[in-house]
Write a protein that holds these residues in place. Structure first.
Motif, PDB file in Angstrom:
ATOM      1  N   SER A  83       0.837  -1.231  -0.059  1.00  0.00           N
ATOM      2  CA  SER A  83      -0.313   0.080  -0.133  1.00  0.00           C
ATOM      3  C   SER A  83       0.898   1.276   0.019  1.00  0.00           C
ATOM      4  O   SER A  83       1.761   1.254   0.828  1.00  0.00           O
ATOM      5  N   VAL A  84       0.613   2.049  -0.980  1.00  0.00           N
ATOM      6  CA  VAL A  84       1.458   3.213  -1.149  1.00  0.00           C
ATOM      7  C   VAL A  84       0.746   4.691  -0.800  1.00  0.00           C
ATOM      8  O   VAL A  84      -0.484   4.664  -1.218  1.00  0.00           O
ATOM      9  N   GLY A  85       1.128   5.480   0.196  1.00  0.00           N
ATOM     10  CA  GLY A  85       0.547   6.562   0.460  1.00  0.00           C
ATOM     11  C   GLY A  85       0.616   7.814  -0.505  1.00  0.00           C
ATOM     12  O   GLY A  85       1.384   7.757  -1.289  1.00  0.00           O
ATOM     13  N   GLU A  86      -0.240   8.653  -0.484  1.00  0.00           N
ATOM     14  CA  GLU A  86      -0.130   9.832  -1.235  1.00  0.00           C
ATOM     15  C   GLU A  86       1.210  10.701  -1.206  1.00  0.00           C
ATOM     16  O   GLU A  86       1.808  10.799   0.042  1.00  0.00           O
ATOM     17  N   GLY A  87       1.905  10.795  -2.164  1.00  0.00           N
ATOM     18  CA  GLY A  87       3.168  11.656  -2.237  1.00  0.00           C
ATOM     19  C   GLY A  87       4.224  10.702  -1.894  1.00  0.00           C
ATOM     20  O   GLY A  87       5.593  11.158  -1.854  1.00  0.00           O
ATOM     21  N   GLU A  88       3.960   9.378  -1.704  1.00  0.00           N
ATOM     22  CA  GLU A  88       5.033   8.419  -1.385  1.00  0.00           C
ATOM     23  C   GLU A  88       5.930   8.050  -2.810  1.00  0.00           C
ATOM     24  O   GLU A  88       5.593   7.902  -3.696  1.00  0.00           O
ATOM     25  N   ARG A  89       7.285   8.344  -2.559  1.00  0.00           N
ATOM     26  CA  ARG A  89       8.208   7.821  -3.684  1.00  0.00           C
ATOM     27  C   ARG A  89       9.116   6.854  -3.245  1.00  0.00           C
ATOM     28  O   ARG A  89       9.606   6.844  -2.378  1.00  0.00           O
ATOM     29  N   LEU A  90       9.253   5.955  -4.591  1.00  0.00           N
ATOM     30  CA  LEU A  90      10.277   4.909  -4.394  1.00  0.00           C
ATOM     31  C   LEU A  90      11.545   5.466  -4.658  1.00  0.00           C
ATOM     32  O   LEU A  90      11.766   6.029  -5.672  1.00  0.00           O
ATOM     33  N   LEU A  91      12.546   5.190  -3.873  1.00  0.00           N
ATOM     34  CA  LEU A  91      13.836   5.840  -3.696  1.00  0.00           C
ATOM     35  C   LEU A  91      14.861   4.875  -4.470  1.00  0.00           C
ATOM     36  O   LEU A  91      15.868   5.099  -5.317  1.00  0.00           O
ATOM     37  N   LYS A  92      14.665   3.504  -3.993  1.00  0.00           N
ATOM     38  CA  LYS A  92      15.848   2.716  -4.226  1.00  0.00           C
ATOM     39  C   LYS A  92      15.282   1.309  -4.069  1.00  0.00           C
ATOM     40  O   LYS A  92      14.457   0.928  -3.259  1.00  0.00           O
ATOM     41  N   VAL A  93      15.576   0.398  -5.165  1.00  0.00           N
ATOM     42  CA  VAL A  93      15.241  -1.146  -5.125  1.00  0.00           C
ATOM     43  C   VAL A  93      16.620  -1.813  -5.038  1.00  0.00           C
ATOM     44  O   VAL A  93      17.449  -1.546  -5.981  1.00  0.00           O
ATOM     45  N   SER A  94      16.812  -2.808  -4.512  1.00  0.00           N
ATOM     46  CA  SER A  94      18.260  -3.673  -4.368  1.00  0.00           C
ATOM     47  C   SER A  94      17.507  -5.108  -4.229  1.00  0.00           C
ATOM     48  O   SER A  94      17.011  -5.558  -3.325  1.00  0.00           O
ATOM     49  N   LEU A 108      13.534  -8.517  -2.862  1.00  0.00           N
ATOM     50  CA  LEU A 108      13.897  -7.261  -3.036  1.00  0.00           C
ATOM     51  C   LEU A 108      13.521  -6.323  -2.093  1.00  0.00           C
ATOM     52  O   LEU A 108      12.781  -6.753  -1.216  1.00  0.00           O
ATOM     53  N   LEU A 109      14.549  -5.592  -1.704  1.00  0.00           N
ATOM     54  CA  LEU A 109      14.445  -4.523  -0.745  1.00  0.00           C
ATOM     55  C   LEU A 109      13.896  -3.332  -1.387  1.00  0.00           C
ATOM     56  O   LEU A 109      14.655  -2.588  -2.360  1.00  0.00           O
ATOM     57  N   PHE A 110      12.906  -2.776  -0.928  1.00  0.00           N
ATOM     58  CA  PHE A 110      12.383  -1.346  -1.579  1.00  0.00           C
ATOM     59  C   PHE A 110      12.485  -0.205  -0.230  1.00  0.00           C
ATOM     60  O   PHE A 110      12.157  -0.409   0.737  1.00  0.00           O
ATOM     61  N   ILE A 111      13.205   0.636  -0.643  1.00  0.00           N
ATOM     62  CA  ILE A 111      13.308   1.896   0.084  1.00  0.00           C
ATOM     63  C   ILE A 111      12.499   3.215  -0.338  1.00  0.00           C
ATOM     64  O   ILE A 111      12.788   3.422  -1.675  1.00  0.00           O
ATOM     65  N   SER A 112      11.533   3.646   0.421  1.00  0.00           N
ATOM     66  CA  SER A 112      10.856   4.611  -0.167  1.00  0.00           C
ATOM     67  C   SER A 112      10.716   5.906   0.663  1.00  0.00           C
ATOM     68  O   SER A 112      11.317   5.839   2.023  1.00  0.00           O
ATOM     69  N   THR A 113      10.138   6.830   0.673  1.00  0.00           N
ATOM     70  CA  THR A 113      10.006   7.930   1.455  1.00  0.00           C
ATOM     71  C   THR A 113       9.192   7.694   2.753  1.00  0.00           C
ATOM     72  O   THR A 113       9.286   8.407   3.607  1.00  0.00           O
ATOM     73  N   ASP A 114       8.302   6.718   2.824  1.00  0.00           N
ATOM     74  CA  ASP A 114       7.590   6.314   3.848  1.00  0.00           C
ATOM     75  C   ASP A 114       8.050   5.088   4.873  1.00  0.00           C
ATOM     76  O   ASP A 114       7.475   4.874   5.745  1.00  0.00           O
ATOM     77  N   LYS A 115       8.696   4.176   3.932  1.00  0.00           N
ATOM     78  CA  LYS A 115       8.791   2.643   4.441  1.00  0.00           C
ATOM     79  C   LYS A 115      10.104   1.988   3.771  1.00  0.00           C
ATOM     80  O   LYS A 115      10.307   2.412   2.635  1.00  0.00           O
ATOM     81  N   VAL A 116      10.255   1.047   4.459  1.00  0.00           N
ATOM     82  CA  VAL A 116      11.296  -0.063   4.014  1.00  0.00           C
ATOM     83  C   VAL A 116      10.451  -1.167   4.029  1.00  0.00           C
ATOM     84  O   VAL A 116       9.928  -1.731   4.839  1.00  0.00           O
TER      85      VAL A 116
END
Length: 196
Positions: A83-94, A108-116
């Motif tokens: 679930s992705v919040g409004e304004g949340e951006r994906l920064l990095k995927v590894s 896959l590890l997802f790093i966003s502006t709201d969560k890991v």
């Protein structure tokens, strides 16, 4: 106390029997009929079994990549699985491995502006209340606001083996190893936490 806090940190995937039945029917369409399968001698079947393990591994790796391409890229895959919040951006995927009590899980590890977030490459078998088996991806979601600190460490026996440890405010540890582009990923993780 820790169990109730864990529910805030880790998000699972609820399954209902109807969904499991639909998944099973769609999977069965692509499986060969047992009556039409060939019979092999014991030596051939042993060789086939070894070959199958390698091909299954390649198939699993390709299936996640194929799913990402099918969905339309990593960002859309992230939005579909979490679930992705409004304004949340994906920064990095590894690509990495999550350390669990049953062994490391590739994913896959997802790093966003709201969560890991972490999503396993392979699906896992789970059983519904009715005893039906389903396959789901193992997912972990850690809100950035619940992260107390992140640490870097390396194996004593093999210093090239690097680890990222995430410690939550509830004193839960999440260990990620074999992280691709380790330094860059760690930098994005620190940046995301500092801006949270």
């Amino acid at each position: 106390m820790q169990t109730s806090c864990l529910h805030e940190l880790v998000v699972g995937t609820p399954i209902i029997s109807a969904t499991c039945d639909q998944l099973q029917k769609s999977v069965n369409r692509y499986l060969p009929d047992p009556a039409t399968q060939c019979q092999y001698s014991t030596t051939t079947s042993m060789q086939t079994r070894l070959g199958t393990k390698i091909s299954e591994t390649v198939k699993r790796k390709l299936s996640l990549g194929a799913r990402i391409l099918q969905v339309g890229g990593v960002e859309k895959f992230f939005k579909q699985f979490f679930s992705v919040g409004e304004g949340e951006r994906l920064l990095k995927v590894s690509q990495c491995y999550l350390s669990t009590t049953s062994g490391p899980l590739a994913g896959l590890l997802f790093i966003s502006t709201d969560k890991v977030a972490f999503c396993s490459d392979r699906s896992m078998k789970v059983f519904t209340r009715k005893g039906l088996m389903c396959r789901i991806h193992y997912k972990v979601v850690i809100p950035l606001t619940k992260i107390m600190c992140v640490n870097q460490s390396a194996s004593v026996q093999n210093p090239k083996q690097k680890y990222i440890e995430i410690v939550t405010v509830d004193n839960f540890d999440f260990w990620f190893m074999g992280v691709s582009k380790y330094q860059k990923t760690f930098k994005y993780l620190e940046q995301a936490i500092s801006q949270a």
